[in-house]
Scaffold this motif. Structure first.
Motif, short mmCIF file in Angstrom:
data_model
loop_
_atom_site.label_atom_id
_atom_site.label_comp_id
_atom_site.label_asym_id
_atom_site.label_seq_id
_atom_site.Cartn_x
_atom_site.Cartn_y
_atom_site.Cartn_z
N MET A 1 -5.45 -11.29 -28.37
CA MET A 1 -4.90 -12.20 -29.37
C MET A 1 -4.96 -13.64 -28.86
N ILE A 2 -4.94 -14.57 -29.80
CA ILE A 2 -5.15 -15.98 -29.50
C ILE A 2 -3.91 -16.77 -29.89
N ILE A 3 -3.36 -17.53 -28.93
CA ILE A 3 -2.20 -18.38 -29.19
C ILE A 3 -2.57 -19.81 -28.83
N PRO A 4 -2.84 -20.67 -29.82
CA PRO A 4 -3.06 -22.09 -29.51
C PRO A 4 -1.71 -22.80 -29.39
N THR A 5 -1.62 -23.76 -28.48
CA THR A 5 -0.33 -24.44 -28.33
C THR A 5 -0.52 -25.88 -27.88
N TYR A 6 0.38 -26.73 -28.34
CA TYR A 6 0.38 -28.13 -27.93
C TYR A 6 1.83 -28.61 -27.85
N ASN A 7 2.28 -28.88 -26.64
CA ASN A 7 3.61 -29.43 -26.38
C ASN A 7 4.74 -28.60 -27.01
N ARG A 8 4.66 -27.30 -26.80
CA ARG A 8 5.71 -26.40 -27.29
C ARG A 8 6.10 -25.42 -26.17
N ALA A 9 6.44 -25.94 -25.01
CA ALA A 9 6.64 -25.09 -23.84
C ALA A 9 7.65 -23.97 -24.10
N ASP A 10 8.80 -24.31 -24.64
CA ASP A 10 9.81 -23.28 -24.88
C ASP A 10 9.34 -22.26 -25.91
N ARG A 11 8.78 -22.75 -26.99
CA ARG A 11 8.42 -21.85 -28.09
C ARG A 11 7.22 -20.99 -27.74
N VAL A 12 6.25 -21.54 -27.02
CA VAL A 12 5.09 -20.71 -26.68
C VAL A 12 5.49 -19.59 -25.72
N CYS A 13 6.46 -19.83 -24.87
CA CYS A 13 6.93 -18.77 -23.98
C CYS A 13 7.59 -17.65 -24.78
N ARG A 14 8.31 -18.00 -25.82
CA ARG A 14 8.89 -16.98 -26.69
C ARG A 14 7.78 -16.17 -27.36
N ALA A 15 6.74 -16.84 -27.82
CA ALA A 15 5.61 -16.13 -28.44
C ALA A 15 4.93 -15.20 -27.44
N VAL A 16 4.68 -15.70 -26.24
CA VAL A 16 4.03 -14.89 -25.21
C VAL A 16 4.89 -13.68 -24.85
N ASP A 17 6.19 -13.90 -24.72
CA ASP A 17 7.10 -12.79 -24.40
C ASP A 17 7.01 -11.69 -25.45
N SER A 18 6.88 -12.09 -26.72
CA SER A 18 6.82 -11.09 -27.79
C SER A 18 5.51 -10.31 -27.74
N VAL A 19 4.45 -10.91 -27.23
CA VAL A 19 3.17 -10.21 -27.08
C VAL A 19 3.22 -9.25 -25.90
N LEU A 20 3.71 -9.74 -24.78
CA LEU A 20 3.74 -8.89 -23.58
C LEU A 20 4.71 -7.72 -23.72
N ALA A 21 5.63 -7.81 -24.68
CA ALA A 21 6.58 -6.72 -24.91
C ALA A 21 6.05 -5.67 -25.87
N GLN A 22 4.82 -5.84 -26.38
CA GLN A 22 4.27 -4.91 -27.36
C GLN A 22 4.18 -3.49 -26.80
N LYS A 23 4.46 -2.52 -27.67
CA LYS A 23 4.37 -1.11 -27.28
C LYS A 23 2.91 -0.65 -27.19
N PHE A 24 2.02 -1.37 -27.82
CA PHE A 24 0.58 -1.16 -27.67
C PHE A 24 0.14 -2.06 -26.52
N LEU A 50 -1.34 -9.57 -15.86
CA LEU A 50 -2.79 -9.76 -15.83
C LEU A 50 -3.42 -9.76 -17.22
N ARG A 51 -2.68 -9.32 -18.22
CA ARG A 51 -3.21 -9.34 -19.58
C ARG A 51 -3.20 -10.74 -20.17
N LEU A 52 -2.47 -11.65 -19.54
CA LEU A 52 -2.33 -13.02 -20.04
C LEU A 52 -3.32 -13.94 -19.33
N LYS A 53 -4.08 -14.67 -20.14
CA LYS A 53 -5.02 -15.65 -19.61
C LYS A 53 -4.76 -16.98 -20.29
#
Length: 281
Positions: A1-24, A50-53
């Motif tokens: 999945m693709i997450i573009p971000t610009y100056n949203r440090a707090d919010r992008v971490c919340r988005a990433v956390d929700s991806v890394l928590a996926q049951k798939f 390691l799934r995060l780049k």
């Protein structure tokens, strides 16, 4: 999945956390740091999964960031997630099999709306359709990027996002997609969309309909539409342009109104129009 971000440090971490928590768990997550000047890079560097780049580019906007991310991805399916949104933990576990079993090249889920920290109900006009709905896609954006997953085949045929569009780039892709593929709808609220902030494109970019007009003109100029599809697109162009022209006249921008009138007249007459001229109006 693709997450573009610009100056949203707090919010992008919340988005990433929700991806890394996926049951798939079989996925790669590419975060495209679009030239952020806050502590986004430092915050993302704290992840050890390691799934995060994380990849970086100079600030070029959301379209270029998504395109860059997809170009660097290798999955069979491509999922989009805006950096201010998040996923319910079962989204991928449910949506991937839904697509495979239904034979869909693109699908989306229902969503939960959060505005200024409070859950709100969607208007009826925002209810997501399924199947072929080119006519409704012309009127308004009926596919939410953070809800959508599409196949590599879909992207290779219809991508990329138009990098000349600072907003409504998804509208441009979805109306083209609406001519080709039915959209599968998984009727579960598996995406959480957060809104009501001034940094959102819908709040920070003036006159979004100007970019939708641009997208429709591109579609009409490219050819390949059936007579019925052409008539629908032209009618929606005239409707949207009418609102734009009326707004210009109310604000004393008669020159802009006249330019738009001439442009729509040229399109309706079958004359060649350069779509980029619309953005310069």
């Amino acid at each position: 999945m693709i997450i573009p971000t610009y100056n949203r440090a707090d919010r992008v971490c919340r988005a990433v956390d929700s991806v890394l928590a996926q049951k798939f768990a079989d996925f790669e997550c590419l975060v495209v740091n679009d030239g952020s000047t806050d502590d986004t890079a430092d915050r993302l560097a704290e992840y050890a999964d390691l799934r995060l780049k994380v990849i970086w580019q100079e600030n070029r906007g959301v379209s270029a960031a998504r395109n860059f991310g997809i170009a660097n991805s290798c999955g069979e399916f491509i999922a989009l997630l805006d950096s201010d949104d998040e996923w319910v933990v079962e989204k991928l576990k449910k949506q991937i099999p839904f697509m495979e079993e239904g034979g869909f090249e693109i699908s989306q889920t229902d969503e939960i709306w959060i505005r200024k920290g409070k859950r709100v109900n969607q208007c009826k006009k925002h209810e997501k359709p399924e199947g072929m709905f080119f006519d409704r896609s012309l009127e308004m954006c009926m596919v939410s990027p953070s809800c959508a997953i599409f196949s590599r085949k879909f992207w290779d045929e219809l991508g990329p996002f138009d990098e000349d569009m600072p907003a409504c780039e998804d509208y441009d892709l979805w109306i083209r997609a609406g001519l080709k593929y039915p959209v599968g709808l998984l009727r579960e609220r598996l995406t959480v969309k957060h809104g009501g902030r001034p940094d959102q494109l819908s709040n920070s970019v003036a006159c979004l309909d100007l970019y939708r007009i641009y997208a429709i003109v591109k579609l009409l100029q490219d050819g390949g539409l059936s007579a019925e599809e052409y008539d629908m697109a032209l009618a929606e162009l005239q409707r949207k342009a009418g609102f734009y022209i009326g707004g210009c006249r109310k604000r004393g921008r008669d020159g802009q109104a006249a330019k738009m009138e001439r442009l729509v007249q040229d399109v309706a007459a079958g004359n060649t129009v350069v779509p980029a001229e619309i953005i310069k109006i």
